[in-house]
Design a protein around this motif. Structure first.
Motif, PDB file in Angstrom:
ATOM      1  N   VAL A 120      -9.709 -20.060 -29.002  1.00  0.00           N
ATOM      2  CA  VAL A 120     -10.484 -18.902 -28.571  1.00  0.00           C
ATOM      3  C   VAL A 120     -10.415 -18.845 -27.047  1.00  0.00           C
ATOM      4  O   VAL A 120     -10.659 -19.838 -26.369  1.00  0.00           O
ATOM      5  CB  VAL A 120     -11.949 -19.026 -29.046  1.00  0.00           C
ATOM      6  CG1 VAL A 120     -12.807 -17.924 -28.456  1.00  0.00           C
ATOM      7  CG2 VAL A 120     -12.020 -19.005 -30.559  1.00  0.00           C
ATOM      8  N   SER A 121     -10.048 -17.680 -26.520  1.00  0.00           N
ATOM      9  CA  SER A 121     -10.060 -17.436 -25.075  1.00  0.00           C
ATOM     10  C   SER A 121     -11.083 -16.349 -24.800  1.00  0.00           C
ATOM     11  O   SER A 121     -11.085 -15.314 -25.470  1.00  0.00           O
ATOM     12  CB  SER A 121      -8.683 -16.986 -24.585  1.00  0.00           C
ATOM     13  OG  SER A 121      -7.737 -17.997 -24.792  1.00  0.00           O
ATOM     14  N   ILE A 122     -11.928 -16.583 -23.835  1.00  0.00           N
ATOM     15  CA  ILE A 122     -13.034 -15.670 -23.577  1.00  0.00           C
ATOM     16  C   ILE A 122     -12.895 -15.038 -22.196  1.00  0.00           C
ATOM     17  O   ILE A 122     -12.808 -15.731 -21.193  1.00  0.00           O
ATOM     18  CB  ILE A 122     -14.384 -16.407 -23.658  1.00  0.00           C
ATOM     19  CG1 ILE A 122     -14.518 -17.017 -25.049  1.00  0.00           C
ATOM     20  CG2 ILE A 122     -15.535 -15.470 -23.350  1.00  0.00           C
ATOM     21  CD1 ILE A 122     -15.578 -18.046 -25.148  1.00  0.00           C
ATOM     22  N   SER A 123     -12.859 -13.725 -22.195  1.00  0.00           N
ATOM     23  CA  SER A 123     -12.907 -12.972 -20.947  1.00  0.00           C
ATOM     24  C   SER A 123     -14.360 -12.598 -20.732  1.00  0.00           C
ATOM     25  O   SER A 123     -14.998 -12.007 -21.600  1.00  0.00           O
ATOM     26  CB  SER A 123     -12.037 -11.714 -21.030  1.00  0.00           C
ATOM     27  OG  SER A 123     -10.691 -12.077 -21.234  1.00  0.00           O
ATOM     28  N   TRP A 133     -17.816  -7.265 -12.938  1.00  0.00           N
ATOM     29  CA  TRP A 133     -16.934  -8.295 -12.423  1.00  0.00           C
ATOM     30  C   TRP A 133     -16.268  -8.997 -13.596  1.00  0.00           C
ATOM     31  O   TRP A 133     -16.914  -9.312 -14.604  1.00  0.00           O
ATOM     32  CB  TRP A 133     -17.700  -9.333 -11.602  1.00  0.00           C
ATOM     33  CG  TRP A 133     -18.176  -8.820 -10.289  1.00  0.00           C
ATOM     34  CD1 TRP A 133     -17.493  -8.785  -9.116  1.00  0.00           C
ATOM     35  CD2 TRP A 133     -19.463  -8.267 -10.007  1.00  0.00           C
ATOM     36  NE1 TRP A 133     -18.268  -8.248  -8.130  1.00  0.00           N
ATOM     37  CE2 TRP A 133     -19.483  -7.918  -8.652  1.00  0.00           C
ATOM     38  CE3 TRP A 133     -20.594  -8.029 -10.784  1.00  0.00           C
ATOM     39  CZ2 TRP A 133     -20.587  -7.357  -8.047  1.00  0.00           C
ATOM     40  CZ3 TRP A 133     -21.700  -7.453 -10.188  1.00  0.00           C
ATOM     41  CH2 TRP A 133     -21.685  -7.120  -8.830  1.00  0.00           C
ATOM     42  N   PHE A 134     -15.006  -9.265 -13.439  1.00  0.00           N
ATOM     43  CA  PHE A 134     -14.226 -10.019 -14.419  1.00  0.00           C
ATOM     44  C   PHE A 134     -14.147 -11.451 -13.901  1.00  0.00           C
ATOM     45  O   PHE A 134     -13.623 -11.689 -12.820  1.00  0.00           O
ATOM     46  CB  PHE A 134     -12.823  -9.402 -14.541  1.00  0.00           C
ATOM     47  CG  PHE A 134     -11.953 -10.060 -15.550  1.00  0.00           C
ATOM     48  CD1 PHE A 134     -12.172  -9.872 -16.907  1.00  0.00           C
ATOM     49  CD2 PHE A 134     -10.901 -10.865 -15.156  1.00  0.00           C
ATOM     50  CE1 PHE A 134     -11.359 -10.469 -17.852  1.00  0.00           C
ATOM     51  CE2 PHE A 134     -10.075 -11.473 -16.092  1.00  0.00           C
ATOM     52  CZ  PHE A 134     -10.313 -11.268 -17.444  1.00  0.00           C
ATOM     53  N   VAL A 135     -14.693 -12.409 -14.638  1.00  0.00           N
ATOM     54  CA  VAL A 135     -14.780 -13.793 -14.178  1.00  0.00           C
ATOM     55  C   VAL A 135     -13.508 -14.554 -14.542  1.00  0.00           C
ATOM     56  O   VAL A 135     -13.060 -14.531 -15.683  1.00  0.00           O
ATOM     57  CB  VAL A 135     -16.015 -14.496 -14.792  1.00  0.00           C
ATOM     58  CG1 VAL A 135     -16.085 -15.953 -14.350  1.00  0.00           C
ATOM     59  CG2 VAL A 135     -17.286 -13.744 -14.409  1.00  0.00           C
ATOM     60  N   ILE A 136     -12.946 -15.216 -13.554  1.00  0.00           N
ATOM     61  CA  ILE A 136     -11.758 -16.051 -13.746  1.00  0.00           C
ATOM     62  C   ILE A 136     -12.119 -17.471 -13.339  1.00  0.00           C
ATOM     63  O   ILE A 136     -12.785 -17.693 -12.330  1.00  0.00           O
ATOM     64  CB  ILE A 136     -10.572 -15.541 -12.900  1.00  0.00           C
ATOM     65  CG1 ILE A 136     -10.198 -14.125 -13.343  1.00  0.00           C
ATOM     66  CG2 ILE A 136      -9.383 -16.477 -13.012  1.00  0.00           C
ATOM     67  CD1 ILE A 136      -9.154 -13.478 -12.465  1.00  0.00           C
ATOM     68  N   GLN A 137     -11.675 -18.430 -14.120  1.00  0.00           N
ATOM     69  CA  GLN A 137     -11.963 -19.843 -13.865  1.00  0.00           C
ATOM     70  C   GLN A 137     -10.781 -20.502 -13.150  1.00  0.00           C
ATOM     71  O   GLN A 137      -9.632 -20.280 -13.502  1.00  0.00           O
ATOM     72  CB  GLN A 137     -12.203 -20.542 -15.212  1.00  0.00           C
ATOM     73  CG  GLN A 137     -12.440 -22.004 -15.101  1.00  0.00           C
ATOM     74  CD  GLN A 137     -12.516 -22.688 -16.468  1.00  0.00           C
ATOM     75  OE1 GLN A 137     -12.347 -23.868 -16.524  1.00  0.00           O
ATOM     76  NE2 GLN A 137     -12.758 -21.979 -17.550  1.00  0.00           N
ATOM     77  N   ARG A 138     -11.085 -21.307 -12.162  1.00  0.00           N
ATOM     78  CA  ARG A 138     -10.057 -22.112 -11.511  1.00  0.00           C
ATOM     79  C   ARG A 138     -10.099 -23.491 -12.145  1.00  0.00           C
ATOM     80  O   ARG A 138     -11.091 -24.203 -12.051  1.00  0.00           O
ATOM     81  CB  ARG A 138     -10.293 -22.212 -10.017  1.00  0.00           C
ATOM     82  CG  ARG A 138      -9.157 -22.900  -9.318  1.00  0.00           C
ATOM     83  CD  ARG A 138      -9.313 -22.835  -7.828  1.00  0.00           C
ATOM     84  NE  ARG A 138      -8.066 -23.219  -7.217  1.00  0.00           N
ATOM     85  CZ  ARG A 138      -7.804 -23.096  -5.952  1.00  0.00           C
ATOM     86  NH1 ARG A 138      -8.710 -22.587  -5.145  1.00  0.00           N
ATOM     87  NH2 ARG A 138      -6.647 -23.472  -5.473  1.00  0.00           N
ATOM     88  N   ARG A 139      -9.018 -23.852 -12.787  1.00  0.00           N
ATOM     89  CA  ARG A 139      -8.941 -25.094 -13.554  1.00  0.00           C
ATOM     90  C   ARG A 139      -8.483 -26.244 -12.666  1.00  0.00           C
ATOM     91  O   ARG A 139      -7.633 -26.078 -11.801  1.00  0.00           O
ATOM     92  CB  ARG A 139      -7.939 -24.882 -14.685  1.00  0.00           C
ATOM     93  CG  ARG A 139      -7.726 -26.085 -15.546  1.00  0.00           C
ATOM     94  CD  ARG A 139      -6.633 -25.810 -16.548  1.00  0.00           C
ATOM     95  NE  ARG A 139      -7.182 -25.120 -17.702  1.00  0.00           N
ATOM     96  CZ  ARG A 139      -6.448 -24.513 -18.606  1.00  0.00           C
ATOM     97  NH1 ARG A 139      -5.150 -24.477 -18.490  1.00  0.00           N
ATOM     98  NH2 ARG A 139      -7.002 -23.923 -19.633  1.00  0.00           N
TER      99      ARG A 139
END
Length: 195
Positions: A120-123, A133-139
């Motif tokens: 599952v990928s969650i936007s 705002w579209f949240v992006i994670q820095r891994r």
């Protein structure tokens, strides 16, 4: 979108095991992967996962109703990394042969020798007043063993056969909630999730 009742996961009690000669190839790759993780500090742990063996989409053109049935079996994280992420840990010849064989059967998951876990990928869209705002994670790619993309969706993960269960049934909604809370610290309800 699909509602909670529109996604059915049928889980058999069988545990996926790659056929030979790939099983031996993947077992050798896993030994090298564990050694690599120990020397680099990458996080590597084994846990239960759900492997997609087949899928059956359904659409009623008259009513517009849609549903998805996923036929699954058990697998685990070590089987996943040693098969789906073996490319740098097997010979060039084995890697090329595996890519060729898997590309020929890409539509036939039953014949795949890879673990293919349900993921599952969650936007995450955050709305405040009239803005979104579209949240992006820095891994942290140094710590993450299998995911080497620096930026990704807000949260994502593989479905666990033990953690992501509601009323005795595996739920991708539970996976979504669990991953979003774990990775982004955001608690949501099923009604906040759209598939």
């Amino acid at each position: 979108g699909l509602d909670k009742g529109d996604i059915a996961i049928e889980l058999s009690s069988t545990h996926f095991e790659a056929p030979e000669p790939w099983r031996s190839e993947f077992e050798s790759a896993l030994v090298r992967q564990v050694r690599y993780a120990e020397t680099t500090g990458a996080v590597l742990f084994n846990g239960d996962l759900v492997r997609v063996r087949d899928y059956v989409p359904h659409r009623d053109e008259r009513s517009g109703a849609r549903s998805l049935r996923l036929i699954c079996e058990l697998t685990d994280y070590f089987t996943f990394i040693s098969s789906n992420h073996c490319w740098d840990f097997v010979s060039v010849e084995a890697s090329e042969r595996l890519r060729r064989e898997e590309s020929q059967r890409v539509r036939d998951l039953r014949r795949s020798v890879l673990a293919n876990p349900l993921t599952v990928s969650i936007s995450l869209i955050v709305r405040e007043s009239d803005r979104e705002w579209f949240v992006i994670q820095r891994r942290n790619v140094e710590k993450n063993f299998h995911g080497k993309q620096e930026f990704q969706c807000a949260a994502g993960g593989m479905v666990s056969a033990s953690r992501d269960v509601e009323s005795g049934v595996i739920s991708v909604f539970a996976t979504g909630r669990n991953e979003l809370l774990e990775e982004a610290g955001v608690a949501v309800t099923d009604s906040d999730i759209a598939f």
